[in-house]
Design a protein around this motif. Structure first.
Motif: not given
Length: 163
Positions: A64-84
């Motif tokens: 559950s914790f890892v899923a939360i973190e992967r979801t945040i990373q998805f949005r950060l990359i998708h929104d351009g707030a984080m480089a892949p």
């Protein structure tokens, strides 16, 4: 000292990571880095639900914790707030980046970090024993958090979570 069989198994495991992929996990054969993170979160949520029904509470909390973190990373990359290719190894820092990107407010980011720091560590390192109630609550939280962040993206159709 380890025996030769264990060394052989270690070498075999290392080789599998060096070889070209043959059989890829369902749903993860995607080219975009943000979709890899999204789909990993989907698979972790599905695995957590499956294992919850079988009484594997510690693993459910961890996934559950890892899923939360992967979801945040998805949005950060998708929104351009984080480089892949960027790696954020600090859980607290990842939660803070989510707040900075406007995925949620600073207080919520701090609450996520506190939840991880105060509770995940206890169950993972067996300083506390995971319970069914904790596992159910974390699985539900990870699922609803995932659904919320995915539903507010332009790629909600890429989510492979069940209905």
């Amino acid at each position: 000292m380890v025996n030769d069989d264990i060394r052989d198994h270690l070498a075999a495991a290392e080789r599998t990571f060096e070889e070209s992929p043959v059989t890829i996990e369902d749903g993860l054969d995607v080219d975009k880095p943000e979709l890899v993170q999204l789909r990993r979160a989907c698979r972790l949520i599905a695995a957590g639900s499956y294992l919850l029904e079988r009484g594997y509470y510690t693993v459910v909390i961890e996934s559950s914790f890892v899923a939360i973190e992967r979801t945040i990373q998805f949005r950060l990359i998708h929104d351009g707030a984080m480089a892949p290719e960027e790696i954020i190894s600090s859980h607290r820092r990842l939660y803070q980046r989510g707040a900075q990107a406007g995925l949620y407010d600073d207080r919520f980011g701090e609450e996520l970090a506190d939840l991880w720091n105060q509770n995940r560590t206890k169950t993972y390192y067996r300083l506390g024993i995971a319970t069914e109630e904790q596992a159910e609550a974390m699985c539900q939280f990870a699922t609803s958090f995932h659904q919320h962040l995915v539903s507010t993206s332009r790629l909600k159709h890429e989510c492979i979570c069940g209905p």
